[in-house]
Design an enzyme around this catalytic site. Structure first.
Site, PDB file in Angstrom:
ATOM      1  N   ASP A 102      11.872 -89.121-112.907  1.00 34.52           N
ATOM      2  CA  ASP A 102      12.369 -88.891-111.265  1.00 34.52           C
ATOM      3  C   ASP A 102      11.867 -87.069-111.371  1.00 34.52           C
ATOM      4  O   ASP A 102      12.405 -86.304-111.112  1.00 34.52           O
ATOM      5  CB  ASP A 102      14.033 -88.567-111.465  1.00 34.52           C
ATOM      6  CG  ASP A 102      14.649 -88.515-109.929  1.00 34.52           C
ATOM      7  OD1 ASP A 102      14.062 -89.091-109.473  1.00 34.52           O
ATOM      8  OD2 ASP A 102      15.422 -88.558-109.765  1.00 34.52           O
ATOM      9  N   ALA A 111      23.025 -82.296-104.919  1.00 39.22           N
ATOM     10  CA  ALA A 111      21.881 -83.668-104.834  1.00 39.22           C
ATOM     11  C   ALA A 111      22.889 -84.617-104.978  1.00 39.22           C
ATOM     12  O   ALA A 111      24.102 -84.592-104.857  1.00 39.22           O
ATOM     13  CB  ALA A 111      20.876 -84.240-105.848  1.00 39.22           C
ATOM     14  N   SER A 112      22.432 -86.021-104.652  1.00 38.26           N
ATOM     15  CA  SER A 112      23.295 -87.367-104.455  1.00 38.26           C
ATOM     16  C   SER A 112      24.420 -86.773-105.555  1.00 38.26           C
ATOM     17  O   SER A 112      25.195 -88.059-105.024  1.00 38.26           O
ATOM     18  CB  SER A 112      22.286 -88.714-104.499  1.00 38.26           C
ATOM     19  OG  SER A 112      21.376 -88.685-105.371  1.00 38.26           O
ATOM     20  N   ALA A 119      22.999 -75.935-105.695  1.00 33.33           N
ATOM     21  CA  ALA A 119      21.881 -77.154-105.297  1.00 33.33           C
ATOM     22  C   ALA A 119      22.952 -78.295-105.862  1.00 33.33           C
ATOM     23  O   ALA A 119      23.831 -78.174-106.290  1.00 33.33           O
ATOM     24  CB  ALA A 119      20.410 -77.602-106.121  1.00 33.33           C
ATOM     25  N   LYS A 131      26.044 -78.801-114.368  1.00 31.45           N
ATOM     26  CA  LYS A 131      25.210 -80.127-113.852  1.00 31.45           C
ATOM     27  C   LYS A 131      26.818 -80.550-113.372  1.00 31.45           C
ATOM     28  O   LYS A 131      27.654 -80.837-114.780  1.00 31.45           O
ATOM     29  CB  LYS A 131      24.989 -80.828-114.005  1.00 31.45           C
ATOM     30  CG  LYS A 131      24.304 -81.963-113.293  1.00 31.45           C
ATOM     31  CD  LYS A 131      23.193 -82.594-113.384  1.00 31.45           C
ATOM     32  CE  LYS A 131      22.517 -83.652-112.614  1.00 31.45           C
ATOM     33  NZ  LYS A 131      21.661 -84.434-113.317  1.00 31.45           N
ATOM     34  N   ALA A 136      24.738 -85.123-108.019  1.00 26.18           N
ATOM     35  CA  ALA A 136      25.667 -84.174-108.747  1.00 26.18           C
ATOM     36  C   ALA A 136      26.071 -83.098-108.114  1.00 26.18           C
ATOM     37  O   ALA A 136      24.868 -82.648-107.294  1.00 26.18           O
ATOM     38  CB  ALA A 136      25.145 -84.074-110.413  1.00 26.18           C
ATOM     39  N   GLN A 137      25.978 -81.202-108.368  1.00 27.38           N
ATOM     40  CA  GLN A 137      25.430 -80.412-108.250  1.00 27.38           C
ATOM     41  C   GLN A 137      25.869 -79.383-109.363  1.00 27.38           C
ATOM     42  O   GLN A 137      26.327 -79.984-109.902  1.00 27.38           O
ATOM     43  CB  GLN A 137      26.625 -80.242-106.462  1.00 27.38           C
ATOM     44  CG  GLN A 137      28.294 -79.512-107.761  1.00 27.38           C
ATOM     45  CD  GLN A 137      28.372 -79.214-105.880  1.00 27.38           C
ATOM     46  OE1 GLN A 137      29.050 -80.002-104.519  1.00 27.38           O
ATOM     47  NE2 GLN A 137      30.087 -78.069-105.945  1.00 27.38           N
TER      48      GLN A 137
END
Length: 555
Positions: A325, A155-156, A153, A190, A158-159
């Site tokens: 979130d 994301a904005s 994954a 992460k 982290a990955q």
């Protein structure tokens, strides 16, 4: 000559201010061009009631797209998602928040924005490895037995990469009391994106600038406390940029729900966690966004939807510490139907006083006691005292009646929010920054629950949880226990208060002695000193009696 450094310092400050303004204006132009270049201005099409200058700005925006490639063949949601992705992490988070509100944007646009959750372009494995080895001061091979170079994954901020670690645990036997068992665990790692801090800093500077301009030139906006809101956002971002804080938040929530069979949190591997790297146990489950897979696996979607709301309310009311979130990409369902949350970068906290306000206000709406809902707002100080209680109760009724007793899919949340904004403006209610994160999370949780069960009613599902919490925390016994606890806390402070009083009395006595040996105080000053002594004596007697009473209650 002495004024020269000051003049130069003033010139430098003015020059820096001009540079910041220029940078912010360039950023605004970039935003306008990006939206226009992606043909993502459809959200501004229905502006019949907008001021003239807003309509004019909407009309000239396409000029910024001259020379840009067209996005023919792409859906509206795809164009908007592409624009937000180009604008950076702050705007990606905006898109993530919108992706759960199909009732606002439509199902198709919401699904397209959903790709912003965890399907962004990843950064390279070399960068990920470099970050891990720098932060943990150990080679990747020593830290992990296996490490998948392809992220699962992105994301904005982290990955995430999947990996495996080797651990050893004591496994004594009769033949070998010192036997050690080797265990291989699946984990998720992460890693923060490179230079993500700079990207957020640039947008935060822009948001601060716009907030100050709005408060300076639009006095009506001051009650919204825009600068304070941006400060709250900046504090949240600062915490989110330190993965050790996220790990601590996950650990705390895990403790809060240790006895809950229907909600779980991944276990943190603290030995492989640092500021820009966090390692946790891998979650084996189905994303709550994959509705078809959930049905195929035999999960009860209605029960899952209710559980999302129940867990959210327990976090808010019971713990005062909530996952802020809770979108689809951060929620999974295990094989046994357990809801598992990930990504604890954005968390919210609420004081007991705020929780009591929220619970009583929410309960008043649930039982349609709109006068009590209004009184709670006045008691909390959210509505100025010079406003009419009866009028505000009538306003609360206008908000509550369209909601209660109707399924969510029949409610226009957009119209409701507009009405709420108009009411807050009418009653001069200042924005409460401590509640903004809660309001946003409530909307998100409601959207997730609605995606599982379109007929679910947030308020009806919430009522049993709210009533139970209120019985435990707002009943006669709870109030008596609270008084005792607060009194015992005061009791612990009494020695410090007495010591402070003794010091002040000693100072007064010393002052009297000095005055007697030199200059006599005026009658007014002597009277004032005698009153101070009397106050301390009475206060000491009251505190002593109160302490004795508390000891009797405690025993």
């Amino acid at each position: 000559m002495e004024l020269q450094p000051c003049i130069q310092a003033g010139d430098c400050e003015r020059a820096l201010r001009v540079i910041r303004i220029i940078n912010n204006c360039r950023r605004l132009l970039f935003i306008a061009r990006t939206l226009a270049r992606h043909d993502a201005l459809f959200l501004l099409e229905d502006l019949e009631r907008a001021p003239f200058y807003v309509k004019l700005f909407r009309f000239i925006l396409p000029v910024f797209a001259v020379g840009a490639s067209k996005n023919k063949g792409l859906r509206e949601g795809q164009r908007l998602a592409n624009a937000l992705q180009d604008l950076g992490p702050s705007f990606i988070k905006l898109g993530q928040a919108l992706s759960v509100r199909s009732d606002l944007l439509g199902e198709e646009v919401s699904q397209d924005l959903g790709n912003l959750r965890d399907k962004l372009p990843p950064f390279s494995f070399e960068k990920a490895k470099e970050t891990i080895e720098y932060e943990l001061e150990t080679s990747l091979e020593e830290l992990f037995t296996e490490f998948d170079p392809e992220p699962v994954a992105a994301a904005s901020i982290a990955q995430v990469h999947f990996a495996k670690v080797r651990e050893f645990a004591p496994a004594p036997t009769e033949d070998d009391p010192d036997a050690i068992l080797e265990i291989t665990k699946k984990v998720a790692v992460k890693i923060l994106r490179p230079d993500i801090e700079k990207a957020f800093e640039m947008d935060l500077q822009l948001f601060f600038w716009l907030a100050r301009l709005a408060e300076r030139y639009q006095p009506g906006f001051r009650r919204l406390r825009l600068t304070k809101i941006v400060e709250t956002m900046a504090d949240s971002v600062e915490l989110e940029m330190d993965l050790r804080m996220e790990a601590a938040a996950a650990s705390e929530m895990d403790e809060n729900f240790a006895d809950d069979p229907d909600f779980g949190v991944p276990e943190i591997d603290w030995q492989r966690t640092a500021r820009r790297v966090m390692t946790q146990s891998r979650v084996d489950g189905i994303s709550i966004s994959d509705k078809d897979a959930l049905i195929e696996a035999g999960h009860d979607l209605d029960a899952l939807a209710a559980n999302v709301i129940r867990v959210f309310l327990h976090q808010v009311l019971r713990d005062g510490f909530f996952h802020a979130d809770m979108h689809h990409g951060n929620l999974f369902v295990s094989e046994g139907g357990k809801l598992v949350a990930v990504d604890f970068g954005i968390m919210g906290r609420m004081s007991r006083e705020t929780r009591l306000f929220m619970a009583e206000m929410l309960y008043a709406f649930l039982i349609r006691d709109y006068r009590r809902a209004a009184e709670v707002h006045f008691e909390a100080g959210y509505v100025p005292p010079h406003k009419s209680l009866d009028s505000f109760a009538q306003a609360c009724r206008s908000i509550g009646e369209p909601i209660l007793g109707r399924p969510v899919n029949e409610i226009s949340i957009a119209r409701l929010l507009v009405q709420l904004f108009q009411i807050t403006e009418t009653f001069e209610m200042e924005t409460q920054p401590q509640l903004l994160l809660l309001q946003k999370t409530m909307v998100t949780a409601e959207g997730v629950a609605q995606s599982l069960n379109t007929k679910i009613n947030f308020w009806e599902v919430a009522q049993p949880t709210v009533e139970h919490w209120m019985r435990e925390n707002m009943g006669v016994e709870a109030q008596a226990a609270q008084i005792v606890n607060e009194g015992l806390a005061l009791l612990k402070k009494i020695p410090a208060i007495v010591n402070r009083a003794d010091k002040i009395l000693e100072e007064l006595e010393t002052r009297d002695d000095l005055a007697a040996g030199h200059i006599h105080e005026s009658p007014e000053e002597e009277y004032r000193i005698s009153r101070i002594k009397a106050v301390y004596m009475v206060t000491g007697a009251v505190l002593g009696a109160f302490a004795g009473y508390l000891l009797m209650l405690a025993l």
